[in-house]
Scaffold this active site. Structure first.
Site, PDB file in Angstrom:
ATOM      1  N   ALA A 127      44.720  55.419  34.905  1.00  9.42           N
ATOM      2  CA  ALA A 127      44.984  54.493  33.821  1.00  9.42           C
ATOM      3  C   ALA A 127      45.212  55.329  32.569  1.00  9.42           C
ATOM      4  CB  ALA A 127      43.782  53.576  33.625  1.00  9.42           C
TER       5      ALA A 127
ATOM      6  N   GLY B 112      43.241  55.176  38.567  1.00  5.89           N
ATOM      7  CA  GLY B 112      44.101  53.997  38.745  1.00  5.89           C
ATOM      8  C   GLY B 112      45.337  54.308  39.556  1.00  5.89           C
TER       9      GLY B 112
ATOM     10  N   GLU C 153      44.267  54.084  43.014  1.00  7.69           N
ATOM     11  CA  GLU C 153      43.996  52.665  43.284  1.00  7.69           C
ATOM     12  C   GLU C 153      45.306  51.909  43.553  1.00  7.69           C
ATOM     13  OE1 GLU C 153      40.006  51.421  40.937  1.00  7.69           O
ATOM     14  OE2 GLU C 153      41.579  52.305  39.686  1.00  7.69           O
TER      15      GLU C 153
ATOM     16  N   GLU D 129      36.977  59.107  37.520  1.00  6.55           N
ATOM     17  CA  GLU D 129      36.477  58.205  36.473  1.00  6.55           C
ATOM     18  C   GLU D 129      35.045  58.554  36.059  1.00  6.55           C
ATOM     19  OE1 GLU D 129      39.615  55.616  38.514  1.00  6.55           O
ATOM     20  OE2 GLU D 129      38.301  57.281  38.992  1.00  6.55           O
TER      21      GLU D 129
HETATM   22  N1  T1G Z   1      45.568  59.024  30.253  1.00  2.51           N
HETATM   23  C1  T1G Z   1      46.131  59.467  29.103  1.00  2.51           C
HETATM   24  N2  T1G Z   1      46.496  60.768  28.865  1.00  2.51           N
HETATM   25  C2  T1G Z   1      46.276  61.632  29.852  1.00  2.51           C
HETATM   26  C3  T1G Z   1      45.685  61.246  31.088  1.00  2.51           C
HETATM   27  C4  T1G Z   1      45.331  59.871  31.272  1.00  2.51           C
HETATM   28  N3  T1G Z   1      44.793  59.413  32.405  1.00  2.51           N
HETATM   29  N4  T1G Z   1      45.580  62.349  31.858  1.00  2.51           N
HETATM   30  C5  T1G Z   1      46.092  63.375  31.142  1.00  2.51           C
HETATM   31  N5  T1G Z   1      46.510  62.955  29.951  1.00  2.51           N
HETATM   32  C6  T1G Z   1      47.144  63.762  28.903  1.00  2.51           C
HETATM   33  C7  T1G Z   1      46.208  64.814  28.294  1.00  2.51           C
HETATM   34  O1  T1G Z   1      45.463  64.266  27.251  1.00  2.51           O
HETATM   35  C8  T1G Z   1      47.197  65.861  27.811  1.00  2.51           C
HETATM   36  O2  T1G Z   1      47.747  65.394  26.623  1.00  2.51           O
HETATM   37  C9  T1G Z   1      48.289  65.817  28.862  1.00  2.51           C
HETATM   38  O3  T1G Z   1      48.147  64.545  29.527  1.00  2.51           O
HETATM   39  C10 T1G Z   1      48.167  66.889  29.891  1.00  2.51           C
HETATM   40  O4  T1G Z   1      46.853  66.861  30.404  1.00  2.51           O
HETATM   41  C11 T1G Z   1      41.206  51.734  36.167  1.00  2.51           C
HETATM   42  C12 T1G Z   1      39.591  53.447  34.639  1.00  2.51           C
HETATM   43  C13 T1G Z   1      45.975  65.009  35.413  1.00  2.51           C
HETATM   44  C14 T1G Z   1      44.550  66.816  36.292  1.00  2.51           C
HETATM   45  O5  T1G Z   1      40.543  60.908  34.603  1.00  2.51           O
HETATM   46  O6  T1G Z   1      42.277  65.204  34.868  1.00  2.51           O
HETATM   47  O7  T1G Z   1      42.133  55.435  35.992  1.00  2.51           O
HETATM   48  O8  T1G Z   1      46.848  67.120  25.121  1.00  2.51           O
HETATM   49  O9  T1G Z   1      46.192  69.155  29.586  1.00  2.51           O
HETATM   50  O10 T1G Z   1      45.460  70.572  32.919  1.00  2.51           O
HETATM   51  O11 T1G Z   1      40.061  52.944  37.689  1.00  2.51           O
HETATM   52  O12 T1G Z   1      44.941  65.728  32.780  1.00  2.51           O
HETATM   53  O13 T1G Z   1      49.135  67.332  26.045  1.00  2.51           O
HETATM   54  O14 T1G Z   1      48.618  65.519  24.368  1.00  2.51           O
HETATM   55  O15 T1G Z   1      44.735  67.858  31.203  1.00  2.51           O
HETATM   56  O16 T1G Z   1      47.643  69.914  33.985  1.00  2.51           O
HETATM   57  C15 T1G Z   1      41.352  58.495  35.561  1.00  2.51           C
HETATM   58  C16 T1G Z   1      42.552  62.690  33.698  1.00  2.51           C
HETATM   59  C17 T1G Z   1      41.577  57.706  34.323  1.00  2.51           C
HETATM   60  C18 T1G Z   1      42.584  62.028  35.021  1.00  2.51           C
HETATM   61  C19 T1G Z   1      46.334  67.302  34.579  1.00  2.51           C
HETATM   62  N6  T1G Z   1      42.150  59.700  35.515  1.00  2.51           N
HETATM   63  N7  T1G Z   1      43.501  63.776  33.612  1.00  2.51           N
HETATM   64  O17 T1G Z   1      45.640  68.408  34.121  1.00  2.51           O
HETATM   65  O18 T1G Z   1      46.949  68.794  31.943  1.00  2.51           O
HETATM   66  S1  T1G Z   1      40.509  56.312  34.267  1.00  2.51           S
HETATM   67  C20 T1G Z   1      41.673  60.833  35.023  1.00  2.51           C
HETATM   68  C21 T1G Z   1      43.262  64.968  34.195  1.00  2.51           C
HETATM   69  C22 T1G Z   1      41.133  55.221  35.428  1.00  2.51           C
HETATM   70  C23 T1G Z   1      40.937  53.094  36.652  1.00  2.51           C
HETATM   71  C24 T1G Z   1      40.299  54.006  35.701  1.00  2.51           C
HETATM   72  C25 T1G Z   1      44.268  66.046  33.937  1.00  2.51           C
HETATM   73  C26 T1G Z   1      45.288  66.248  35.084  1.00  2.51           C
HETATM   74  P1  T1G Z   1      48.094  66.387  25.503  1.00  2.51           P
HETATM   75  P2  T1G Z   1      46.086  68.236  30.739  1.00  2.51           P
HETATM   76  P3  T1G Z   1      46.450  69.532  33.261  1.00  2.51           P
END
Ligand code: T1G
Length: 717
Positions: free
Chosen positions: A65, A104, A107, A127
């Site tokens: 998400a 998400g 999911e 998450e």
């Molecule tokens: N939402 C918004 N921005 C995101 C994002 C996300 N999910 N994931 C990454 N970014 C942005 C990050 O801030 C950065 O921005 C750029 O992307 C590159 O990220 C309903 C509630 C995917 C493994 O927790 O673990 O789904 O700084 O530097 O090292 O159940 O990003 O460049 O402006 O980290 O190559 C669950 C979180 C969400 C994954 C890539 N998902 N992301 O790593 O790049 S909650 C996560 C990561 C959810 C549902 C629920 C990593 C990555 P900027 P980066 P990277």
């Protein structure tokens, strides 16, 4: 190809419809992506084709998400609406996965009838790292595919599962060749459509849940096994409850509703707010205002490390882990052999836990070449000195490195607090000198304080920040000052902890309060672990402090079975009547009366001086932003991530509250509690540390002379 909206397109490949998302950087499920998917699937289902493939452009499948939307007003269709559209498709839907299918994103993929992935893909539910749980059916669908035990492990660890393992647990149906994802997914879709078998929705397959029915011990033992790891966090327990509900709920819908209820509770709670803050703070720390992202990088093809002690060996492993050859130099063969054998032991321990294969162990060890000559640094691109923390030794080393190393090589020191300007000044190339402060054990700890000296060149800073990411570290830029960011803030806490004991609090009281706050260990237990004789000189010891008296009594910590605490044969700590007597004698001799000190006072007197020091670091420009300080403390000093960090915590408590308490303590105890000017100013302006933004970028100059402090501090970033 038809454009559904700015981030989603649809194309018909003969009898297969392909829906593609292109929403950099990570195809997160933003409102536009959700709307595009909803409309895209509606059209794909209506189209005259036999199957649908969902694929993403760019570097990854949907990585979750959109976290940035969590605090915004919801708009567009919801994830469950998109999922219902996918699940209701009368045609087989195949999710084509590359990069990371997370949260998400996974999911959504679990609502497809099949999933194919390239070998490098990884899948997971991270998450929990955001203080949340998979709130769009992940905790209900996952155990139906991988079973309850695996589901518990995945949602509470947040780990990314490699495609091969995902295949073994049926999370994906087929591994397809790298670079051929689209055509392979289309071929797979055609094959499924041709088979014409009834489409199975994950939600309808309860087989694996049945196996867990009537076995509450699965959950009880999982909780027991992980109690220590989950201590203080809410999210892991909430994830477990959702998996339990998947097994016990009367229907999928009931389980889903339970999951959503718990998700909302976490989403609106303080822990997730702190952990989401920490997520973005970590990424923000990589940005240096006056060092643009496109600053040229110096190639680092070979690294030299001086000192094969505890730090040197660990530092070497970080580079070998990413395939960069290392020359590890020591002065004596015995010390070199000892250092290399510790490196081998560390790798073999990882292999024994299944984290590396034997081949990988040998490959990495082969990349670390031992040497007894600093001349072997001549062809290195980066040299990191990790020798004894004495200025004269550091200066001698850098004088030699200046003579030996090639032009353009980066000369780095791993000092944990000495003046790097002074070290750089002995070289003819201070612009190539920087601090790279690793934390012990250096092959494990994520934090790297990158210390900018007065003349450090921007490309040296940019290279160091990028290299840190390459070796899996979280880098934070600090200015030159005693103890940089972390140790400088640790000092006032240590001083206050000892002062509290001299007033009547007992070491185990102070430790308990900080432990209950969420630190892995209190200062006194930490002292016993590190050894109370660190920096203690027997000949100069005069029983002036508790630590001196304990060392004189050979109570030097865990290693002597006694220190502040007494330790049994399993090194379990127990409050010590011996230490208590010494403390009471001390207090009596000082003419003061021991007094009862509340837990609240202990906490405030240990934490608030740290926050105050953090404010000074900001006003002096030794730290660029408050969130950088929090990243240091969360990743290097055990600050509980579900409290965000000391500066985030201060904003939560209220800066007026912190200021008032500091002033009260200043009046009662002394100027150690004198509030920082920045704190006074922020309170006067009703602002937070999060609002603090330097009027002008922290340059080498300002980092050294407090220029530009406080004028126009606040611009709502
Ligand atoms: N939402 C918004 N921005 C995101 C994002 C996300 N999910 N994931 C990454 N970014 C942005 C990050 O801030 C950065 O921005 C750029 O992307 C590159 O990220 C309903 C509630 C995917 C493994 O927790 O673990 O789904 O700084 O530097 O090292 O159940 O990003 O460049 O402006 O980290 O190559 C669950 C979180 C969400 C994954 C890539 N998902 N992301 O790593 O790049 S909650 C996560 C990561 C959810 C549902 C629920 C990593 C990555 P900027 P980066 P990277």
């Amino acid at each position: 190809m038809s454009v559904i909206n700015s981030v989603v397109t649809l194309a018909h490949e003969a009898d297969v419809t392909v829906i593609a998302i292109d929403s950099p950087p990570v195809n997160a499920l933003s409102a536009d992506v959700r709307d595009g998917l909803y409309e895209g699937f509606k059209r794909a289902i209506a189209a005259d084709t036999k199957a649908i493939v969902l694929i993403c452009q760019g570097r990854t499948f949907i990585a979750g998400a959109d976290i940035a939307e969590f605090d915004a007003q919801p708009r567009g269709v919801s994830i469950p609406q998109v999922q219902a559209m996918i699940e209701s498709s009368p045609k087989p839907v195949i999710a084509a996965i590359h990069g990371t299918a997370l949260g998400g994103g996974l999911e959504v993929a679990l609502c497809a009838h099949h999933r194919v992935a390239v070998p490098s893909a990884r899948l997971g539910f991270p998450e929990v790292n955001l203080g949340l749980l998979p709130g769009a059916g992940g905790t209900q669908r996952l155990p139906r595919i991988v079973g309850v035990q695996k589901a518990l492990e995945m949602v509470t660890s947040g780990q990314h599962v490699p495609a091969k393992a995902a295949l073994e647990m049926s999370l994906v149906d087929e591994i397809v060749p790298e670079g051929q994802l689209r055509q392979s997914a289309i071929a797979f879709a055609r094959k499924v459509a041709a088979q014409g078998k009834p489409l199975v929705k994950v939600r309808d397959d309860n087989t694996k849940l049945e196996q867990a029915k009537g076995h509450p011990e699965i959950f009880a033992s999982f909780r027991k096994t992980n109690a220590r790891k989950f201590r203080g966090f809410l999210a892991p327990e909430y994830n477990i409850r959702c998996i339990e509900a998947a097994v016990s709920a009367a229907s999928f819908e009931k389980g889903l509703a339970f999951e959503y209820e718990l998700f909302q509770q976490l989403l609106n709670g303080p822990q997730s707010a702190a952990q989401r803050y920490a997520f973005f703070a970590e990424r923000q720390a990589a940005r240096i205002p006056d060092v643009p992202d496109d600053t040229p990088i110096r190639p680092i093809k070979k690294v030299g490390i001086l000192g094969a002690g505890m730090m040197g060996g660990g530092i070497a492993m970080n580079f070998a882990n990413v395939g960069i050859p290392v020359t590890l130099v020591e002065v004596q063969q015995a010390a070199l052999d000892r250092g290399l054998s510790i490196v081998r032991k560390n790798y073999e321990r990882t292999a024994a836990r299944g984290g590396l294969t034997e081949v990988q162990v040998e490959e990495r060890i082969r990349l670390i070449a031992g040497s007894l000559s600093m001349e072997d640094f001549a062809d290195c691109d980066l040299i990191i000195e990790a020798v004894f923390e004495r200025m004269d030794i550091k200066k001698d080393v850098f004088t030699k490195l200046d003579r030996i190393c090639k032009a353009g090589a980066i000369l780095a020191t791993n000092t944990s607090g000495l003046n790097i300007d002074e070290i750089a000044a002995v070289t003819k190339r201070p612009q190539d000198v920087i601090g790279l402060h690793f934390f012990s054990p250096a092959n494990v700890m994520k934090l790297l304080e990158v210390v900018r000296a007065e003349h450090t060149a921007k490309d040296v800073i940019a290279t160091s920040m990028k290299l840190a990411k390459q070796i899996g570290k979280i880098a934070v830029l600090a200015g030159v000052c005693p103890g940089f960011i972390g140790n400088r803030m640790l000092m006032p806490r240590q001083i206050e902890a000892e002062r509290l004991v001299n007033e009547g609090a007992l070491p185990w009281d102070v430790d308990r309060v900080l432990y209950d706050f969420g630190f892995p260990m209190g200062p006194f237990a930490m002292g016993d672990l590190a050894g109370l004789d660190l920096g203690w000189v027997k000949e100069e010891s005069r029983g002036r402090t508790l630590r001196e008296v304990l060392c004189e009594m050979d109570r030097r910590g865990q290693k002597t079975g006694a220190g502040f605490y007494d330790y049994d044969e399993n090194r379990t700590a127990r409050p010590s009547p011996v230490t208590e007597k010494i403390i009471n004698d001390f207090i009596a001799r000082s003419g003061r009366m021991a007094r009862a000190i509340s837990d609240q006072e202990i906490l405030e007197r240990c934490i608030y001086p740290m926050i105050n020091e953090g404010a000074k670091l900001l006003e002096e420009g030794k730290a660029i932003r408050a969130s950088d300080i929090d990243v240091v403390w969360v990743n290097g000093y055990g600050w509980p991530v579900y409290r965000g960090g000391p500066m985030f915590y201060a904003d939560q408590v209220g800066l007026h509250q912190v200021l008032a308490k500091l002033k009260e303590l200043q009046a009662a105890i002394g100027d150690d509690f004198k509030p920082a000017a920045l704190l006074e100013k922020l309170v006067a302006e009703g602002a937070k540390f999060a609002d603090f933004k330097r009027a002008q970028p922290a340059t080498a100059r300002s980092i050294h002379s407090h220029e530009g402090q406080l004028q126009g501090t606040l611009s709502n970033a």
